[in-house]
Design a protein around this motif. Structure first.
Motif, PDB file in Angstrom:
ATOM      1  N   VAL A  53     -19.310 -16.074  32.052  1.00 20.95           N
ATOM      2  CA  VAL A  53     -20.765 -16.101  31.893  1.00 20.95           C
ATOM      3  C   VAL A  53     -21.336 -15.512  33.171  1.00 20.95           C
ATOM      4  CG1 VAL A  53     -20.848 -18.062  30.319  1.00 20.95           C
ATOM      5  CG2 VAL A  53     -20.915 -18.468  32.781  1.00 20.95           C
ATOM      6  N   SER A  54     -22.399 -14.728  33.038  1.00 18.08           N
ATOM      7  CA  SER A  54     -22.960 -14.067  34.208  1.00 18.08           C
ATOM      8  C   SER A  54     -24.446 -13.848  34.028  1.00 18.08           C
ATOM      9  CB  SER A  54     -22.262 -12.717  34.440  1.00 18.08           C
ATOM     10  OG  SER A  54     -22.462 -11.860  33.329  1.00 18.08           O
ATOM     11  N   GLY A  55     -25.100 -13.566  35.149  1.00 20.88           N
ATOM     12  CA  GLY A  55     -26.534 -13.311  35.100  1.00 20.88           C
ATOM     13  C   GLY A  55     -27.131 -13.317  36.491  1.00 20.88           C
TER      14      GLY A  55
ATOM     15  N   MET B  72     -28.170 -18.275  36.725  1.00 23.62           N
ATOM     16  CA  MET B  72     -26.886 -18.956  36.850  1.00 23.62           C
ATOM     17  C   MET B  72     -27.026 -20.276  37.594  1.00 23.62           C
ATOM     18  SD  MET B  72     -24.360 -17.303  35.394  1.00 23.62           S
ATOM     19  CE  MET B  72     -22.861 -17.765  36.271  1.00 23.62           C
ATOM     20  N   ASN B  73     -27.781 -20.275  38.685  1.00 26.21           N
ATOM     21  CA  ASN B  73     -28.066 -21.488  39.448  1.00 26.21           C
ATOM     22  C   ASN B  73     -26.796 -22.302  39.704  1.00 26.21           C
ATOM     23  OD1 ASN B  73     -29.462 -23.515  40.770  1.00 26.21           O
ATOM     24  ND2 ASN B  73     -30.227 -24.478  38.900  1.00 26.21           N
ATOM     25  N   LEU B  74     -25.786 -21.641  40.283  1.00 26.36           N
ATOM     26  CA  LEU B  74     -24.503 -22.302  40.490  1.00 26.36           C
ATOM     27  C   LEU B  74     -24.578 -23.499  41.424  1.00 26.36           C
ATOM     28  CD1 LEU B  74     -22.011 -19.291  40.682  1.00 26.36           C
ATOM     29  CD2 LEU B  74     -22.460 -20.832  38.765  1.00 26.36           C
TER      30      LEU B  74
ATOM     31  N   ARG C   3     -25.538 -25.938  38.668  1.00 26.31           N
ATOM     32  CA  ARG C   3     -24.958 -25.880  37.326  1.00 26.31           C
ATOM     33  C   ARG C   3     -23.476 -25.517  37.307  1.00 26.31           C
ATOM     34  NH1 ARG C   3     -27.962 -22.107  33.336  1.00 26.31           N
ATOM     35  NH2 ARG C   3     -26.790 -23.388  31.839  1.00 26.31           N
ATOM     36  N   GLN C   4     -22.853 -25.364  38.456  1.00 19.26           N
ATOM     37  CA  GLN C   4     -21.484 -24.849  38.463  1.00 19.26           C
ATOM     38  C   GLN C   4     -20.529 -25.716  37.659  1.00 19.26           C
ATOM     39  OE1 GLN C   4     -19.984 -22.946  41.998  1.00 19.26           O
ATOM     40  NE2 GLN C   4     -18.008 -23.979  41.823  1.00 19.26           N
ATOM     41  N   ASP C   5     -20.549 -27.005  37.853  1.00 21.07           N
ATOM     42  CA  ASP C   5     -19.635 -27.890  37.127  1.00 21.07           C
ATOM     43  C   ASP C   5     -19.883 -27.826  35.626  1.00 21.07           C
ATOM     44  OD1 ASP C   5     -18.496 -28.635  39.494  1.00 21.07           O
ATOM     45  OD2 ASP C   5     -19.555 -30.550  39.643  1.00 21.07           O
ATOM     46  N   GLU C   6     -21.142 -27.839  35.244  1.00 23.64           N
ATOM     47  CA  GLU C   6     -21.505 -27.775  33.819  1.00 23.64           C
ATOM     48  C   GLU C   6     -21.036 -26.467  33.195  1.00 23.64           C
ATOM     49  OE1 GLU C   6     -25.415 -26.430  31.348  1.00 23.64           O
ATOM     50  OE2 GLU C   6     -25.699 -27.317  33.334  1.00 23.64           O
ATOM     51  N   LEU C   7     -21.324 -25.357  33.860  1.00 23.44           N
ATOM     52  CA  LEU C   7     -20.924 -24.055  33.328  1.00 23.44           C
ATOM     53  C   LEU C   7     -19.400 -23.921  33.297  1.00 23.44           C
ATOM     54  CD1 LEU C   7     -23.510 -21.658  35.040  1.00 23.44           C
ATOM     55  CD2 LEU C   7     -23.447 -22.385  32.643  1.00 23.44           C
ATOM     56  N   ALA C   8     -18.743 -24.436  34.329  1.00 27.86           N
ATOM     57  CA  ALA C   8     -17.286 -24.347  34.380  1.00 27.86           C
ATOM     58  C   ALA C   8     -16.642 -25.071  33.201  1.00 27.86           C
ATOM     59  CB  ALA C   8     -16.768 -24.908  35.695  1.00 27.86           C
ATOM     60  N   MET C   9     -17.097 -26.289  32.920  1.00 26.46           N
ATOM     61  CA  MET C   9     -16.530 -27.043  31.802  1.00 26.46           C
ATOM     62  C   MET C   9     -16.745 -26.315  30.485  1.00 26.46           C
ATOM     63  SD  MET C   9     -17.178 -31.092  32.602  1.00 26.46           S
ATOM     64  CE  MET C   9     -18.967 -30.945  32.786  1.00 26.46           C
TER      65      MET C   9
END
Length: 269
Positions: free
Chosen positions: A227-229, A234-236, A239-245
């Motif tokens: 996923v990219s943007g 992206m707001n890593l 949101r990093q943990d959420e996006l990673a899962m």
């Protein structure tokens, strides 16, 4: 970069095929349309040879010709062949619907890529409303060391193989690009431990990516899902943990479709 036809050419039909392919290879993302004079300069072929081959390629649909501008571009036959090749790629077959659903769910760009030699190759690309792009990424290549997908693709390769793939000169796209093998191996160790890779402004300013590996039935990494943007979308930081899962879950679904079954260890009772 287009390979010029060598002075020592093969005979008969093979020579004509090589010349025709050198003409087709002259059309790139940067130069999607060219004049005959440009094709002569790029391929090193003679004017009469280029004119003759271009005429044949237009007649067969491999090239298209704009009468008003005099420019030639890739024709419908090439697009048809590309579609056939893409639609019969197992990874594309298994990942297309999942990638499209993920883009819709997250509103971000979603990509699937394989590794071809020393670069990645995009097979799927879907845009989300928060990550629009003016053109598709399908068919494009990308560096392995400066992208989240590239890191996911090579995360389990031996160091010697990574060195052979990338060499010692690491292309620098931004000040954030990983500069050498030592830095890359440290990052890849982290990728292996957490199961996903990230990229923050390493390839282009203002953009970020999070990618997870896709495996085939043997357990080998054969592709990657990302996923990219824009950084803000992206707001890593939050949101990093959420996006990673989420990305790992979808990558696992695709892997399962390719016949991969993760080994579960532990005691049963």
């Amino acid at each position: 970069m287009v390979a010029r036809v060598s002075a020592r050419e093969s005979a008969g039909g093979t020579q004509s095929v090589e010349r025709a392919l050198s003409l087709l290879s002259a059309f790139t993302e940067e130069y999607p349309a060219r004049r005959v004079s440009e094709l002569v300069a790029v391929t090193g072929l003679g004017q009469s040879t280029v004119s003759r081959l271009v005429g044949a390629l237009v007649a067969l649909g491999y090239l298209a010709h704009d009468e008003r501008s005099g420019l030639y571009s890739v024709g419908p036959t090439v697009i048809t062949l590309a579609g056939i090749g893409l639609n019969h790629t197992p990874v594309h077959q298994q990942s297309r619907q999942a990638a499209q659903s993920l883009a819709g769910a997250l509103g971000l760009g979603v990509n699937v890529a394989e590794r071809h030699g020393s670069s990645l190759f995009y097979l799927c690309h879907f845009e989300g409303p928060s990550a629009p792009r003016p053109t598709t990424l399908i068919g494009r290549g990308g560096p392995l060391h400066a992208t989240g997908m590239g890191k996911a693709l090579i995360s389990e390769l031996p160091t010697d193989e990574i060195r052979a793939l990338i060499g010692s000169a690491y292309a620098r796209y931004t000040p954030h690009t990983i500069p050498d093998l030592k830095g890359l191996t440290a990052v890849l160790e982290e990728v292996r431990q957490r199961g996903y890779a990230t990229e923050i402004e390493e390839l282009a300013f203002g953009r970020a990516c999070l990618a997870a590996p896709i495996r085939d039935r043997t357990g080998h990494i054969v592709a990657a899902l990302s996923v990219s943007g824009p950084l803000s979308a992206m707001n890593l930081a939050q949101r990093q943990d959420e996006l990673a899962m989420t990305v790992i879950e979808y990558a696992d679904q695709i892997s399962s479709g390719l016949g991969y079954h993760a080994k579960v260890t532990g005691l049963t009772g």
